[in-house]
Structure formats: structure tokens, C-alpha cells
Motif scaffolding. Structure first.
Motif, PDB file in Angstrom:
ATOM      1  N   VAL A 193       1.774  -7.747  20.697  1.00  0.00           N
ATOM      2  CA  VAL A 193       2.699  -6.644  20.941  1.00  0.00           C
ATOM      3  C   VAL A 193       3.898  -7.186  21.713  1.00  0.00           C
ATOM      4  O   VAL A 193       3.724  -7.832  22.752  1.00  0.00           O
ATOM      5  CB  VAL A 193       2.028  -5.513  21.750  1.00  0.00           C
ATOM      6  CG1 VAL A 193       2.973  -4.333  21.893  1.00  0.00           C
ATOM      7  CG2 VAL A 193       0.724  -5.097  21.110  1.00  0.00           C
ATOM      8  N   ARG A 194       5.106  -6.947  21.205  1.00  0.00           N
ATOM      9  CA  ARG A 194       6.318  -7.299  21.949  1.00  0.00           C
ATOM     10  C   ARG A 194       6.945  -6.012  22.471  1.00  0.00           C
ATOM     11  O   ARG A 194       7.184  -5.076  21.706  1.00  0.00           O
ATOM     12  CB  ARG A 194       7.300  -8.062  21.079  1.00  0.00           C
ATOM     13  CG  ARG A 194       8.608  -8.408  21.813  1.00  0.00           C
ATOM     14  CD  ARG A 194       9.464  -9.343  20.999  1.00  0.00           C
ATOM     15  NE  ARG A 194       8.869 -10.675  20.945  1.00  0.00           N
ATOM     16  CZ  ARG A 194       9.030 -11.599  21.894  1.00  0.00           C
ATOM     17  NH1 ARG A 194       9.740 -11.318  22.992  1.00  0.00           N
ATOM     18  NH2 ARG A 194       8.443 -12.766  21.782  1.00  0.00           N
ATOM     19  N   LEU A 195       7.178  -6.005  23.801  1.00  0.00           N
ATOM     20  CA  LEU A 195       7.704  -4.820  24.466  1.00  0.00           C
ATOM     21  C   LEU A 195       9.101  -5.084  25.001  1.00  0.00           C
ATOM     22  O   LEU A 195       9.419  -6.197  25.435  1.00  0.00           O
ATOM     23  CB  LEU A 195       6.790  -4.406  25.628  1.00  0.00           C
ATOM     24  CG  LEU A 195       5.329  -4.085  25.298  1.00  0.00           C
ATOM     25  CD1 LEU A 195       4.552  -3.843  26.579  1.00  0.00           C
ATOM     26  CD2 LEU A 195       5.248  -2.884  24.383  1.00  0.00           C
ATOM     27  N   SER A 196       9.908  -4.062  25.011  1.00  0.00           N
ATOM     28  CA  SER A 196      11.208  -4.068  25.678  1.00  0.00           C
ATOM     29  C   SER A 196      11.167  -2.983  26.749  1.00  0.00           C
ATOM     30  O   SER A 196      10.656  -1.878  26.505  1.00  0.00           O
ATOM     31  CB  SER A 196      12.340  -3.792  24.683  1.00  0.00           C
ATOM     32  OG  SER A 196      13.576  -3.693  25.377  1.00  0.00           O
ATOM     33  N   PHE A 197      11.677  -3.303  27.942  1.00  0.00           N
ATOM     34  CA  PHE A 197      11.578  -2.330  29.034  1.00  0.00           C
ATOM     35  C   PHE A 197      12.735  -2.526  30.007  1.00  0.00           C
ATOM     36  O   PHE A 197      13.369  -3.587  30.060  1.00  0.00           O
ATOM     37  CB  PHE A 197      10.243  -2.453  29.770  1.00  0.00           C
ATOM     38  CG  PHE A 197       9.886  -3.864  30.168  1.00  0.00           C
ATOM     39  CD1 PHE A 197      10.249  -4.365  31.414  1.00  0.00           C
ATOM     40  CD2 PHE A 197       9.204  -4.693  29.291  1.00  0.00           C
ATOM     41  CE1 PHE A 197       9.920  -5.657  31.775  1.00  0.00           C
ATOM     42  CE2 PHE A 197       8.871  -5.978  29.642  1.00  0.00           C
ATOM     43  CZ  PHE A 197       9.235  -6.468  30.887  1.00  0.00           C
ATOM     44  N   GLN A 198      12.991  -1.490  30.775  1.00  0.00           N
ATOM     45  CA  GLN A 198      14.041  -1.492  31.794  1.00  0.00           C
ATOM     46  C   GLN A 198      13.416  -1.847  33.139  1.00  0.00           C
ATOM     47  O   GLN A 198      12.342  -1.343  33.491  1.00  0.00           O
ATOM     48  CB  GLN A 198      14.698  -0.107  31.870  1.00  0.00           C
ATOM     49  CG  GLN A 198      15.842   0.005  32.857  1.00  0.00           C
ATOM     50  CD  GLN A 198      17.151  -0.458  32.256  1.00  0.00           C
ATOM     51  OE1 GLN A 198      17.212  -0.756  31.065  1.00  0.00           O
ATOM     52  NE2 GLN A 198      18.193  -0.540  33.081  1.00  0.00           N
TER      53      GLN A 198
ATOM     54  N   SER B 255       5.107  -4.174  16.765  1.00  0.00           N
ATOM     55  CA  SER B 255       3.776  -3.615  16.929  1.00  0.00           C
ATOM     56  C   SER B 255       2.707  -4.633  16.561  1.00  0.00           C
ATOM     57  O   SER B 255       2.941  -5.544  15.751  1.00  0.00           O
ATOM     58  CB  SER B 255       3.617  -2.361  16.058  1.00  0.00           C
ATOM     59  OG  SER B 255       2.279  -1.893  16.086  1.00  0.00           O
ATOM     60  N   SER B 256       1.563  -4.451  17.164  1.00  0.00           N
ATOM     61  CA  SER B 256       0.401  -5.276  16.826  1.00  0.00           C
ATOM     62  C   SER B 256      -0.248  -4.816  15.526  1.00  0.00           C
ATOM     63  O   SER B 256      -1.114  -5.499  14.974  1.00  0.00           O
ATOM     64  CB  SER B 256      -0.636  -5.209  17.946  1.00  0.00           C
ATOM     65  OG  SER B 256      -1.144  -3.887  18.063  1.00  0.00           O
ATOM     66  N   GLY B 257       0.170  -3.641  15.090  1.00  0.00           N
ATOM     67  CA  GLY B 257      -0.466  -3.057  13.904  1.00  0.00           C
ATOM     68  C   GLY B 257      -1.496  -2.019  14.269  1.00  0.00           C
ATOM     69  O   GLY B 257      -2.022  -1.333  13.379  1.00  0.00           O
ATOM     70  N   TYR B 258      -1.761  -1.875  15.566  1.00  0.00           N
ATOM     71  CA  TYR B 258      -2.769  -0.907  16.020  1.00  0.00           C
ATOM     72  C   TYR B 258      -2.170  -0.109  17.179  1.00  0.00           C
ATOM     73  O   TYR B 258      -1.839  -0.665  18.239  1.00  0.00           O
ATOM     74  CB  TYR B 258      -4.046  -1.607  16.479  1.00  0.00           C
ATOM     75  CG  TYR B 258      -4.680  -2.460  15.401  1.00  0.00           C
ATOM     76  CD1 TYR B 258      -5.449  -1.878  14.403  1.00  0.00           C
ATOM     77  CD2 TYR B 258      -4.483  -3.839  15.399  1.00  0.00           C
ATOM     78  CE1 TYR B 258      -6.029  -2.661  13.415  1.00  0.00           C
ATOM     79  CE2 TYR B 258      -5.055  -4.627  14.415  1.00  0.00           C
ATOM     80  CZ  TYR B 258      -5.832  -4.044  13.429  1.00  0.00           C
ATOM     81  OH  TYR B 258      -6.389  -4.810  12.445  1.00  0.00           O
TER      82      TYR B 258
END
Length: 415
Positions: free
Chosen positions: A353-358, A373-376
Motif C-alpha cells: 500500500v502506498r499512502l500520501s498524507f499531510q 492500493s494493495s488490492g484489498y
């Protein structure tokens, strides 16, 4: 890292310079009071030892209460935060764990040694063996003359070479059997007068606290030096009291000279007549003279003071310089391991999972979203929950903390 270990580790590290400052101030005060009464020098030494205990104790409390920053510096303390800026240090987790572990082991061994000494004294004092009726009667009479209203017990035992006083509520004076049979009675009475001075002043109580401080701060030479000064001045006070009670300091000096020929057994948990340097105590009783200031001995003190001032000056200068610009940095010690969703674990779901956040100016995570997404969905949501628990060192620009965006990925695997 556990918050207590981190706070304790920084407290121990900071006491290195704190102990140097206390030792330097104590040396200066003792130099100014070199010809003062021993009571004044003893008070300075006791105050310094208490400061050695109180300063790190206050620092530990503030760190645990959140009153200091990540490196353990006081938010408004004596030294600027730039001296140990958070972004100038590597991850200190392993170092702090090692420092705390070694300190705890050594302190525990010293505490065990102190406990065994207390048990030995209690056993020697409580047993029926070793009672000497004639000397007990003489000691009781001397105690009344010295203004001691409590009963003071006397025990004659083997295994020690010098009389020593112990006990807080039920004081006891332990006397070596070799002195009872081999020393003239008047000289032994002089040594007993010295021990009664310790009983009258409740020296045993502070001596216990002194041993506790030595056990906790064993790693700092300033603590041992101050503690030695305290013991020497305590013996001088007891010598003066005994000399006044005897009416002649020469008899006590002769008794101390007899002790000098024996092989001493030092019990730091008790206050013994062989404390301090015997020859200097004998000379002090027979030929008291003003002490000249030894400038050679003051050179290390001046060098230490100069070094401390130099470090402080550099820290003040560094504190006035705006910190370099930087991107936000994650504080991995604040992140907890994400919880694998039970349903995903049962279904053996894996992925990245790749996340973007502030990241806010306070270092908090805000507005996270899934970039890849990881797909799940369950794994994606667990990753978002995990990143929300982390804290960051916020981005800097021109010395100011700013909001910024960052990305991070979680790899879910069953290996």
C-alpha cells in the motif's frame, strides 16, 4: 522505545555535565571556606550531594511529564536546545538502552552490597554475644554526659579493626575485641567519645542516603569526590566534639595513632572512627593551622569552568542561528506496528500500500489517502490507521515549521 527507558537514558547522559557543574561549584565554595569550621564545609558537601540527586530526579520527572523535548533538553532549561538538536543526532534508541541497562546492573550490584552490609550490622548488633557489662556501663555514662537520652548499646565483636556507630532509632557502637584487650582503656574511651558524636548528630541516617546517592550515580567521579569530602568533614566534626567532651584533644590524637597501626576495615554503611585520613586528623588535633590556598589544585577547576563556559557559549551562538531547511522526518520510535486485519490474515491476503498524507507543523499526520492500493480494502485501511499513529519532525524552511506532504508504503506479508 519505552518512554521510561528513553527519559532515564537522557537523564543519565545529561548528568555528566550537570555533575561537572556541581563539582566545580563545590570545589570553589570549599576553597573559599578552607579555613571555616568543619560544620560549614560539611553543609556545603551535603548540599552538593543532595543537588546531585535532585537535579537528575527533577529532569527525569519533567521528561516523563512531557516538559522536555525529544533529546531530553528542558524546554526552557539551562542549555539551549541547539546543543543537542533533534535533527543533529542519529537514532539514539540502542545507545540509550545500553546506557540504562549497564547503569541498572551496576546500581543493583551496589544496592545489593549495601543491603548485605546493613544485614551484617543488624545481625552483629542484635545478637546476645559480644556484650561487655563494664564497657556498656561506661558508654552509657559517657552518652548521658554527651546529652544523648536514648540508650546506646555496645557490642564487642571480631572481624573489624575500628569502632563504628550504626543504627537510627536503636543506636549501637561496635567495638573490635582486639581494642578491648590491647588498647589502654582511656584511649579506647576517647574513640568511644568520637562514636557518640556520630550518634548524637544522627550521622548514620545521612550516611545511608549518601550510600544511596553513590549507588545511583556511581559513574560520575564528582559524586565520589564530594562524598569523600563529606566523610572527611564529618570525622572532623566528631573529632572536635570528642575533644571537647574529653577536655584534651591529645588523648584522642593518641587513640587515632594507635588505630593507624591496625589494618582498617572500612564499612561505608556505618560511621567509623577510621574515616578520613588519620594522619591529617591527628595533625589537625595537635597543631591546627590555617590552610593556604593551593593554586596548583585550582588549575583543573579553572580549566573545567572554562570548558563549561566555552560549551555554553558555542551552544548559545548555535541557538541563535536558524536551523537548516529540511524535509519532514519520521520519528520511528512513535510508530507502532500496524495490526494485520484478522479476516485478511485468515484469507492470506498480501500486498503493498502506498499512502500520501499531510504532515502538520506540529508533526501530526493529517488527510491520508491511498495512492496505490494493495488490492484489498482491509489492508489499505489498516495501513491508513497505522500511519495515523506516527509522529514526525515537521519540515523546516527559514527556521519555521511548515505543513508538508509525504508518501510512505506498507508491505503486508505473511513471512
Amino acid at each position: 522505545m519505552n518512554a521510561l527507558v528513553q527519559a532515564l537514558g537522557w537523564t543519565l547522559l545529561h548528568f555528566v555535565w550537570q555533575g561537572l557543574l556541581i563539582g566545580g561549584a563545590t570545589a570553589l565554595a570549599l576553597a573559599l571556606l578552607r579555613n571555616a569550621r568543619p560544620e560549614a564545609r560539611y553543609a556545603v558537601g551535603c548540599g552538593a550531594l543532595l543537588a546531585c540527586l535532585a537535579w537528575p530526579a527533577a529532569g527525569l520527572y519533567l521528561r516523563l511529564a512531557g516538559g522536555v523535548n525529544a533529546t531530553g533538553m528542558y524546554a526552557g532549561g539551562l542549555l539551549p536546545a541547539a546543543l543537542l538538536a533533534p535533527d543533529s543526532l542519529p537514532d539514539m534508541s540502542l545507545l540509550l538502552r545500553a546506557v540504562v541497562g549497564i547503569w541498572a546492573l551496576c546500581a543493583a550490584l551496589l544496592a545489593l552490597r549495601m543491603a548485605l552490609g546493613m544485614l551484617w550490622i543488624a545481625r552483629s548488633a542484635s545478637g546476645p554475644a559480644g556484650r561487655n557489662t563494664p564497657w556498656q556501663a561506661r558508654l552509657s555514662g559517657m552518652a548521658l554526659d554527651a546529652g544523648i537520652t536514648r540508650a546506646v548499646r555496645l557490642r564487642v565483636i571480631d572481624g573489624i579493626a575500628s569502632p563504628l556507630a550504626a543504627g537510627i532509632w536503636r543506636p549501637v557502637v561496635l567495638v573490635p575485641a582486639s581494642l578491648v584487650t590491647g588498647m589502654p582503656p582511656e584511649l579506647l574511651a576517647a574513640l568511644l567519645a568520637h562514636e557518640l558524636a556520630h550518634v548524637r548528630r544522627h550521622d548514620y541516617l545521612f550516611n545511608l542516603l549518601q550510600n544511596v546517592i553513590e549507588a545511583l550515580l556511581f559513574f560520575h567521579p564528582a559524586v565520589w569526590w564530594i562524598s569523600r569530602v563529606v566523610r572527611i568533614e564529618r570525622e572532623h566534626i566528631a573529632d572536635d566534639f570528642a575533644a571537647r567532651q574529653l577536655g584534651e584533644p591529645r588523648r584522642l590524637a593518641l587513640a587515632l595513632s594507635e588505630l593507624e597501626r591496625l589494618q582498617f576495615s572500612t564499612h561505608h554503611l556505618a560511621v567509623a572512627a577510621n574515616g578520613g585520613v588519620l594522619m591529617s586528623r591527628i595533625k589537625r588535633l595537635l597543631r591546627p593551622a590555617p590552610q593556604a590556598l593551593n593554586w596548583k589544585a585550582a588549575v583543573p577547576l579553572l580549566a573545567l569552568a572554562g570548558a563549561c563556559l566555552g560549551i555554553y557559549g558555542q551552544a548559545v551562538a548555535a541557538d541563535g542561528t536558524p536551523p537548516a531547511d529540511r524535509k519532514a522526518l519520521v520519528n520511528f520510535t512513535s510508530c507502532s506496528k500496524p495490526v494485520y486485519p484478522p479476516a485478511s490474515l485468515q484469507a492470506k491476503e498480501t500486498g503493498t500500500v502506498r499512502l500520501s498524507f499531510q504532515i502538520s507543523a506540529e508533526g501530526k499526520v493529517e488527510d491520508s489517502s491511498v495512492v496505490r492500493s494493495s488490492g484489498y480494502p482491509a489492508l489499505d485501511e489498516a495501513a491508513r490507521s497505522g500511519i495515523a499513529k506516527c509522529s514526525f519532525k515537521p519540515a523546516l524552511a527559514g527556521g519555521k515549521q511548515l505543513d508538508s506532504r509525504a508518501e510512505m508504503q506498507y508491505v503486508w506479508t505473511l513471512d
